[in-house]
Structure formats: C-alpha cells, structure tokens
Write a protein that holds these residues in place. Structure first.
Motif, PDB file in Angstrom:
ATOM      1  N   ARG A  21     -31.046 -23.551  -3.130  1.00  0.00           N
ATOM      2  CA  ARG A  21     -31.861 -23.982  -1.997  1.00  0.00           C
ATOM      3  C   ARG A  21     -31.600 -23.107  -0.779  1.00  0.00           C
ATOM      4  N   LEU A 117     -38.339 -27.095  -2.476  1.00  0.00           N
ATOM      5  CA  LEU A 117     -37.267 -27.594  -1.612  1.00  0.00           C
ATOM      6  C   LEU A 117     -37.081 -29.097  -1.782  1.00  0.00           C
ATOM      7  N   CYS A 120     -35.252 -29.752  -4.982  1.00  0.00           N
ATOM      8  CA  CYS A 120     -33.820 -29.475  -4.846  1.00  0.00           C
ATOM      9  C   CYS A 120     -33.095 -30.640  -4.191  1.00  0.00           C
TER      10      CYS A 120
END
Length: 283
Positions: A21, A117, A120
């Motif tokens: 990330r 994102l 993650c």
C-alpha cells in the motif's frame, strides 16, 4: 500448521500488504487521476487509463517506484485468498486487486486506485482479526530447544535438518551414556542397565543404584523409585529401540513427544542420588 492459524505468518502477510500500500501510494504521487481537474480531467473514463503520469515526473524515479510496487505486490498477493479481497468486475469476473494493480496505468483499466487502496485496508483489518483468532486458539507449545541439555545437545543438528528419527535415537543414546557415566557401568546392554540402575536390590560392588532423594521409607519416595524402575527401561524399549530400528521418518510431533519423554527421564536421572556398596571404592 495451517497458514490462517499461524500468527507469525499472518503478521508477515499483513506487513507485506502495508508495504504494498505504501509503495502504491508513493507511485500514485507521480500521477494524476483520470477525472481530476486539469489537463487529463475526465478523459474517456473506463477506456483511457485510470491515472496519467504528471508532466514533471522524472522517468527514472517513475521506474524505481513502479519496480518497488511490483516487488511489494509479489509479496502481498498471498493476502487475497486469506482475506477474500478479490473484487468482482462486471463482464470480467473476479479480480485480485493486488495482482492486477498495474491495470490502472493501462487502457480500459479493470480497477481504480481507490479500489486497490480500499482492498488493502480491508485485507490488513481482516488479517489483524485472523491474528487475534489464531492467538486465542493456539495450543501451548514446547520448543525442542527447551529440552534437557543432554537431549537437545544430541538432537539439535539432526532436528534442524529434519532428521527427526535420527534425532530421537541420538538423544536416547546420549541419555544412556549419562547413566553409564554416572554408574560406571559399561558391561551390560542398555535395557538391563536401566533395570539394574533402578533395581530395588541393595547396591553391590560394581553395581551402584540410582535412588530418588529422600527418606527411602517415605511412601512418595518409594513410589517414585518404583515408577523409575519401570519407566526408564520402558523408555529405552519403546522410544530408543523403535527409533533406532524403525523404518521411515518420524513426524515432527511424534518426535517431539519422544524427546519430551527422554528429557523428563534425563532430568530425573540428574536428581537421583548414587547409592554404592560400602566397599565399592567409587567416590
């Protein structure tokens, strides 16, 4: 051990996702999103890439960050089956957001940066939950390294190489050697050695005995000596002999349990007192 029940492994996967990330975030700093105000604002969404490289980006820096993301993704992909973060894309099917991160830079992108994102973040949270569950359910463990030093000293190299049967055999022979050195007996077979060492007969010249410390008339001491008289030869016959003459490798758990019995016996031998005949001449 099953992966989702191993806290150490789960922590390493969670760290890999966090690293991925971070790497992706750094990569995105060199881009503008398709749809942001500016030169590339809203260019053919769904057909053009989801991100465009900024005009002032150093190509070498861009490549360094891309490489970092790719490597981090390779370490983080194991999180997907553990956490269920795969995304269903209409007309395509199930997509792994970590494995397919680079599609954001390609025409007809499968994913948007926010999808990756968010996935993650979900993966890290899910992994933290799995870690808590694994630690709560984890059975107590006893490391082989914590065994009696005579046992582990003989087993260590073989154990670390995965030769569990040979490790057990070496440890059993090391414990027998303890008793030979302690009693000065090297004239009889191992099973007989144990039987004579813990015999309830009085010591004789050249035939000392091992006795549990304490008042020999005390019931607990008598019971301990009687138990050792049966346990020690039993360990020799069931653990050492079967390991030395068996065929095939022992499983790690089976071997660990055998080492535990040997370690227990070695500790008891250490605690025993040596009883010798008055005219034995041994000190």
């Amino acid at each position: 051990m099953e992966a989702r029940k191993n806290p150490e492994y789960l922590r390493s996967v969670a760290q890999a996702v966090a690293d991925f990330r971070d790497a992706l975030t750094a990569f995105l700093e060199l881009h503008v999103l398709n749809g942001e105000p500016g030169r590339f604002g809203g260019v053919a969404r769904g057909i053009a890439p989801a991100v465009f490289v900024r005009d002032d980006t150093d190509p070498e820096e861009l490549e360094r960050r891309r490489t970092r993301v790719g490597r981090a993704a390779g370490l983080a992909v194991s999180a997907t089956p553990l956490t269920g973060i795969a995304i269903t894309v209409q007309g395509i099917g199930t997509v792994d957001p970590i494995r397919n991160w680079a599609t954001i830079t390609q025409p007809k992108p499968v994913l948007e940066p926010a999808n990756i994102l968010d996935a993650c973040d979900h993966a890290i949270g899910r992994l933290e939950g799995l870690i808590m569950q694994a630690e709560a359910e984890r059975p107590p463990s006893v490391g082989a390294e914590a065994m009696h030093p005579t046992v582990w000293g003989a087993a260590a190299r073989l154990w670390r190489d995965g030769h569990f049967r040979q490790a057990v055999t070496a440890s059993a022979e090391a414990v027998v050697l303890m008793v030979k050195n302690r009693t000065g007996r090297n004239d009889i077979a191992e099973t007989a050695l144990w039987q004579e060492a813990f015999s309830d007969k009085d010591p004789q010249p050249g035939k000392p005995r091992l006795r549990w410390p304490g008042n020999p008339t005390d019931r607990d001491i008598t019971t301990m000596n009687a138990g050792l008289r049966q346990f020690a030869p039993g360990v020799q016959m069931t653990i050492r002999n079967s390991a030395a003459h068996g065929i095939g490798e022992l499983g790690e758990q089976d071997a660990l349990e055998r080492l535990s019995a040997l370690s227990l016996l070695a500790g008891w031998v250490d605690e025993c007192e040596l009883a010798e005949a008055a005219d034995s001449g041994r000190s």
